[in-house]
Design a protein around this motif. Structure first.
Motif, short mmCIF file in Angstrom:
data_model
loop_
_atom_site.label_atom_id
_atom_site.label_comp_id
_atom_site.label_asym_id
_atom_site.label_seq_id
_atom_site.Cartn_x
_atom_site.Cartn_y
_atom_site.Cartn_z
N SER A 114 13.84 3.10 9.51
CA SER A 114 12.91 2.21 10.59
C SER A 114 11.70 1.98 9.94
CB SER A 114 13.00 2.54 11.90
OG SER A 114 12.21 1.89 12.81
N GLY A 115 10.95 3.10 9.83
CA GLY A 115 9.64 2.98 9.12
C GLY A 115 9.56 2.12 7.69
N ILE A 116 10.44 2.30 6.89
CA ILE A 116 10.19 1.83 5.59
C ILE A 116 10.44 0.13 6.10
CG2 ILE A 116 11.65 1.37 3.58
CD1 ILE A 116 12.58 4.32 3.43
N ALA A 117 11.57 -0.25 6.70
CA ALA A 117 11.92 -1.62 7.11
C ALA A 117 10.39 -2.31 7.77
CB ALA A 117 12.88 -1.73 7.96
N ALA A 118 9.81 -1.42 8.54
CA ALA A 118 8.56 -2.00 9.42
C ALA A 118 7.42 -2.42 8.46
CB ALA A 118 8.27 -1.13 10.41
N ALA A 119 7.23 -1.31 7.58
CA ALA A 119 6.23 -1.42 6.45
C ALA A 119 6.58 -2.50 5.70
CB ALA A 119 6.16 -0.02 5.47
N GLN A 120 7.85 -2.85 4.98
CA GLN A 120 7.97 -3.94 4.19
C GLN A 120 7.81 -5.17 5.01
OE1 GLN A 120 12.11 -2.56 3.37
NE2 GLN A 120 11.49 -2.04 1.12
N ALA A 121 8.28 -5.35 6.20
CA ALA A 121 8.15 -6.58 6.95
C ALA A 121 6.52 -6.76 7.03
CB ALA A 121 8.63 -6.28 8.47
N MET A 122 5.73 -5.74 7.57
CA MET A 122 4.20 -5.97 7.83
C MET A 122 3.42 -6.27 6.41
SD MET A 122 3.57 -5.50 10.85
CE MET A 122 5.26 -6.28 11.14
N ILE A 123 3.96 -5.93 5.13
CA ILE A 123 3.43 -6.02 3.89
C ILE A 123 3.71 -7.56 3.62
CG2 ILE A 123 3.76 -5.92 1.56
CD1 ILE A 123 4.25 -2.92 2.03
N HIS A 124 4.87 -8.14 3.99
CA HIS A 124 5.30 -9.48 3.78
C HIS A 124 4.62 -10.42 4.71
CE1 HIS A 124 8.17 -12.94 4.62
NE2 HIS A 124 8.05 -12.94 3.11
N LEU A 125 4.24 -9.87 5.83
CA LEU A 125 3.36 -10.56 6.92
C LEU A 125 1.91 -10.57 6.56
CD1 LEU A 125 5.52 -9.94 9.96
CD2 LEU A 125 5.36 -12.03 8.97
N LYS A 126 1.39 -9.93 5.38
CA LYS A 126 0.18 -10.03 4.96
C LYS A 126 -0.95 -8.89 5.71
CE LYS A 126 0.50 -14.46 2.69
NZ LYS A 126 1.05 -13.74 1.41
N ALA A 127 -0.22 -8.09 6.53
CA ALA A 127 -1.10 -6.83 7.25
C ALA A 127 -1.47 -6.03 6.12
CB ALA A 127 -0.23 -6.29 8.28
N LYS A 128 -2.51 -5.48 6.65
CA LYS A 128 -3.15 -4.16 5.83
C LYS A 128 -2.38 -2.87 6.32
CE LYS A 128 -7.31 -1.83 4.25
NZ LYS A 128 -8.63 -1.50 4.70
N VAL A 129 -1.56 -2.46 5.36
CA VAL A 129 -0.73 -1.29 5.78
C VAL A 129 -1.02 0.16 5.33
CG1 VAL A 129 1.69 -0.59 5.72
CG2 VAL A 129 1.36 -2.92 5.79
N SER A 130 -0.78 0.85 6.33
CA SER A 130 -0.79 2.46 5.95
C SER A 130 0.47 3.13 6.53
CB SER A 130 -2.28 3.21 6.63
OG SER A 130 -3.38 2.52 6.09
N ILE A 131 0.92 4.18 5.74
CA ILE A 131 1.85 5.11 6.42
C ILE A 131 1.68 6.53 6.54
CG2 ILE A 131 4.44 5.84 5.80
CD1 ILE A 131 4.44 3.19 4.21
N GLN A 132 2.01 6.85 7.83
CA GLN A 132 2.00 8.47 8.07
C GLN A 132 3.12 9.05 8.14
OE1 GLN A 132 2.50 10.47 10.90
NE2 GLN A 132 1.55 12.19 10.25
N ASP A 133 3.29 10.39 7.75
CA ASP A 133 4.73 10.96 8.05
C ASP A 133 4.26 12.65 7.66
OD1 ASP A 133 7.91 10.20 7.60
OD2 ASP A 133 7.20 12.54 7.02
N SER A 134 5.26 13.37 8.44
CA SER A 134 4.88 14.81 8.54
C SER A 134 5.02 15.52 7.21
CB SER A 134 5.57 15.23 9.94
OG SER A 134 7.01 15.16 9.69
N LYS A 135 6.13 14.80 6.58
CA LYS A 135 6.39 15.41 5.08
C LYS A 135 5.33 15.36 4.01
CE LYS A 135 11.48 14.38 5.56
NZ LYS A 135 12.53 13.58 4.73
N LYS A 136 5.27 16.25 3.40
CA LYS A 136 4.21 16.30 2.08
C LYS A 136 4.60 15.39 1.17
CE LYS A 136 2.40 20.84 3.52
NZ LYS A 136 2.11 22.04 2.96
#
Length: 462
Positions: free
Chosen positions: A25-47
């Motif tokens: 879900s997060g990957i898809a949301a990030a790709q969509a936000m990039i396409h919609l020209k948002a400035k995107v950051s991603i947080q995840d608990s994994k290192k």
């Protein structure tokens, strides 16, 4: 359309967006936000070293900033947080964003805002994957361009971006996805049933029911709400809906709605006209619960304008979904069923009742705070032996022993479970994986657990 208005209102192109969670879900949301020209950051608990380097490189090449194994110090830098379904809104950094006035939402809500197509949304503690899949098959048979999305495993936003006005988004919506909605408004919504689940996330039944109820919260009298007359909580929710309520029942005949009459699945309209879909004995999927699922799918589809012949033909052809009472074959007179999607006690009770008798049950995993006292009562006359698997399996044993049931074998992993079940089983028995628990203590998801079970069964035949 309202969706377009909301999309413009959101001004996504100007927003500084933090995607929380780097799953599907997060990957898809990030790709969509990039396409919609948002400035995107991603947080995840994994290192960083725990995440695929190709995925990281792909996003970093597009200007994405990562917070891996850490959280941003200043949450006021963001205009919006988009949470993946598995992320709790109660995490301190998310609460800090809320306190700062940052919009905290989820992929389902954003997908609704950017979509041009129409939404059908289905939720419930149990049966929603089968009902959503079946509804999708009905829509496709009717010749409609249909995307079957949501909690079923396909990101909503990936489809919503390319949807057109005549397209349909048949959506399985979990309580996690619904709790972050704000404007989401399906044309047809459905709540199949409500029983305790995810108490470790929602804490109270009131909060869980409130999250589920968001599915119809924005509907109007021009929309439809399909729900279960046999479920006491669903009956109460009917009173809260402003949409046109269409009930279904597998146990009683209704003055209006979908039910079973003389062994046939029918819908009675307000003028008393009976719409006949098919005979219950024509269905391939087994169990009383699947009668309810089929009634719900038929009602949803009929409300969306699909004719009864198309609905009946699609239900007649439907063979079920993977990991939900999925038949895996017969070996030396013993049947094997994969019900890895039985992640709570209600779902596993349904599976046990559907199989009926002579069951060697594989159960256990992440209990999610459930109590098993009621669940183990269904063992009597049905379950011969239980293979215990996973971190919290001892809770099942403790509850069962209070009833006098003591036929248990503790297993170290799935291979051990299947091997010992095979050695114990006699012709006429059924080995049923229906854990009554989530998979997260041993697997990434229930699909991975079910696939492992099927692989173990295949190896028995070699």
């Amino acid at each position: 359309m309202l969706n377009e208005e909301l999309s413009n209102k959101a001004n996504i192109a100007r927003k500084n967006v933090l995607i929380v969670g780097l799953g599907k879900s997060g990957i898809a949301a990030a790709q969509a936000m990039i396409h919609l020209k948002a400035k995107v950051s991603i947080q995840d608990s994994k290192k960083r070293e725990e995440i695929d380097t190709g995925l990281l490189s792909m996003f970093e090449d597009q200007g994405v900033k990562f917070y891996l194994g850490e959280t941003p110090e200043d949450m006021t830098q963001f205009d919006m947080l988009i949470l993946s379904p598995g992320v709790s809104p109660e995490l301190p950094f998310i609460q800090a964003a809320k306190d700062a006035g940052v919009e905290v939402t989820g992929e389902l809500e954003i997908a609704y805002r950017v979509a041009k197509g129409r939404f059908v949304a289905i939720t419930g503690t149990n049966g929603k994957t089968t009902t959503t899949t079946l509804t999708g098959e009905i829509f496709k048979r009717a010749g409609r361009t249909t995307y079957v999305v949501g909690n079923i495993g396909n990101a909503v936003i990936a489809a919503s971006e390319k949807s057109k006005e005549d397209d349909w988004m048949v959506t399985e919506a979990s309580s996690f996805q619904l709790e972050t909605t704000r404007y989401f408004k399906p044309v047809v919504s459905a709540i199949l049933n409500v029983s305790p689940d995810h108490m470790n996330r929602h804490h109270t039944m009131g909060a869980y029911i409130a999250a589920k109820s968001n599915i119809f919260a924005n509907q109007t009298e021009n929309d439809y709400f399909v729900t279960n007359m046999d479920d006491p909580i669903c009956r109460k929710l009917m009173e809260q809906s402003r949409a046109k309520v269409v009930p279904f029942s597998s146990t009683q005949q209704l003055d209006y709605g979908a039910f079973v009459q003389n062994g046939r699945l029918v819908l009675k309209k307000e003028d008393g006209t009976i719409v006949d879909f098919l005979g219950a004995d024509e269905m391939k999927i087994i169990g009383d619960h699947n009668i309810q699922n089929a009634l719900a799918a038929a009602a949803v589809s009929y409300c969306a304008g699909i004719d009864e012949k198309t609905i009946g033909d699609a239900i007649r052809a439907f063979g079920g979904v993977e990991h939900r009472l999925e038949y895996c074959g017969k070996i030396q007179g013993v049947d094997y069923y994969n019900d890895s999607k039985g992640t709570n006690t209600d779902a596993s009770e349904i599976a046990i009742k559907a199989v009926g008798k002579n069951i060697i049950l594989i159960a256990g995993g992440d209990a999610k705070g459930q109590n098993f006292d009621e669940f183990v009562k269904y063992f009597k006359g049905r379950v011969k032996h239980v293979m215990l698997l996973g971190r919290d399996a001892h809770f099942i044993r403790e509850s069962a022993e209070k009833t006098g049931f003591s036929a248990f074998t503790e297993c170290k992993d799935m291979d051990d479970c299947v091997k010992k079940a095979f050695e114990m089983a006699e012709p006429g028995d059924t080995v049923l994986l229906s854990p009554a628990c989530a998979s997260w203590d041993m697997y990434d998801n229930y699909e991975q657990r079910g696939d492992h079970f099927k692989d173990c069964v295949r190896r028995l035949e070699s």
